[in-house]
Design an enzyme around this catalytic site. Sequence first.
Site, PDB file in Angstrom:
ATOM      1  N   GLU A  64     -10.190  41.189  27.709  1.00 13.16           N
ATOM      2  CA  GLU A  64     -11.619  40.814  27.556  1.00 13.16           C
ATOM      3  C   GLU A  64     -12.439  41.541  28.699  1.00 13.16           C
ATOM      4  OE1 GLU A  64     -13.266  38.910  25.654  1.00 13.16           O
ATOM      5  OE2 GLU A  64     -11.387  38.058  24.526  1.00 13.16           O
ATOM      6  N   CYS A 234     -28.136  31.844   4.278  1.00 10.50           N
ATOM      7  CA  CYS A 234     -28.486  32.362   5.590  1.00 10.50           C
ATOM      8  C   CYS A 234     -30.148  32.417   5.482  1.00 10.50           C
ATOM      9  CB  CYS A 234     -28.064  33.948   5.705  1.00 10.50           C
ATOM     10  SG  CYS A 234     -28.475  34.845   6.987  1.00 10.50           S
TER      11      CYS A 234
HETATM   12  S1  SF4 Z   1     -24.232  39.268   6.990  1.00  8.49           S
HETATM   13 FE1  SF4 Z   1     -25.307  37.880   8.545  1.00  8.49          FE
HETATM   14  S2  SF4 Z   1     -27.428  38.296   8.088  1.00  8.49           S
HETATM   15 FE2  SF4 Z   1     -26.449  38.819   6.303  1.00  8.49          FE
HETATM   16  S3  SF4 Z   1     -26.340  37.154   5.045  1.00  8.49           S
HETATM   17 FE3  SF4 Z   1     -24.535  37.063   6.282  1.00  8.49          FE
HETATM   18  S4  SF4 Z   1     -25.022  35.903   7.868  1.00  8.49           S
HETATM   19 FE4  SF4 Z   1     -26.830  36.264   6.952  1.00  8.49          FE
END
Ligand code: SF4
Length: 347
Positions: A64, A234
């Site tokens: 980490e 999204c």
């Molecule tokens: S890659 Fe990220 S920005 Fe693109 S649809 Fe998926 S969650 Fe959304």
Amino acid sequence: MSIQMTHRAGPETKSSGSSAAFPEVAEPELRRVQDTIITWFEEAARDLPWRHPNTSAWAILVSEIMSQQTPVSRVEPRWRAWMDRWPTPADLAAASTAEVLHAWDRLGYPRRALRLQEAAEVIAADLDNQVPETTEELERLPGIGSYTAAAVSSFAFGRKTTVLDTNVRRVLIRLFAGRERPTTSPGRKETAWASGFVPEDKHVEWNAGVMEFGALVCTARNPDCPACPLQDICTWNQLGRPASATKPKTQKWAGTDRQLRGAIMDVLKAAHAAGDDRHGVSLDVFTTSVTDFDPTLAESLAESTAAAVARVRELSADKDRISRLITDLVTDGLAQQIDGRLALPNR
Ligand code: SF4
């Protein structure tokens, strides 16, 4: 594959006053995201050595620290060599600091190596050579911040924590807040909001999965939205992926003090490897002007050390700047200066 979730706490509600920045997420959507990320991780996770079963908590802690601001591809070979050499905190605590800095090699930000050795000293001397389990105990160690403490407590000990690095923050902010990227650092509201996404069970898989998803799919510059299993929900994608008003801070390297400091450190590491550093490298090799430079100074050094000195002189002919950076390196504990000579610290 079906993933059973016994309970999920939801993100903080709109009543917190932070609804625009950190909106409430409905239970079905939350469940969908958790299940998708965890299933994706089971199939797509990179086979990183510190993820193997029976990896010690100390080895996970080292991974980490090394991975902060450094790509995994550069970390992996150094981590393997490091763990072969110093498999426990007591081993690292007993090492010479010059050796530790030399082994850190080109991972960058070498103060991390010093802090890691200091943490090893505390663990070896005060904690019976055992890495502590809780975030509170971990955060008391030198160089361990809230992110690293949460990651070690989760990945090494399976405790339920909220691991919030820049990858996790970017995924959550895009999915639910519709923004391209998060702010510079998370505040308390964001941390509380993000903790609501961590399921009661499979929390380790969630923490590792969402971080990996941000590193491999929802990346900062080239998110793979067409292939993303969450594209339909999204928010940022649905809004047409608007660019943030502010540009991200790009870390320049060429021409910076960081580059020159690194080049000076390379001289000291080369001298150490060549056995030249018992009495250090004369400061004159760094700070004498080109016209006054005595070539025999370089000739007295091993070839690799002389090449590293030439690189410093190529990067800058400004002796005041070099002197200032040498002073900074000494102040930071990364070098020692004795009788006009400079070397890695000999502790
Ligand atoms: S890659 Fe990220 S920005 Fe693109 S649809 Fe998926 S969650 Fe959304």
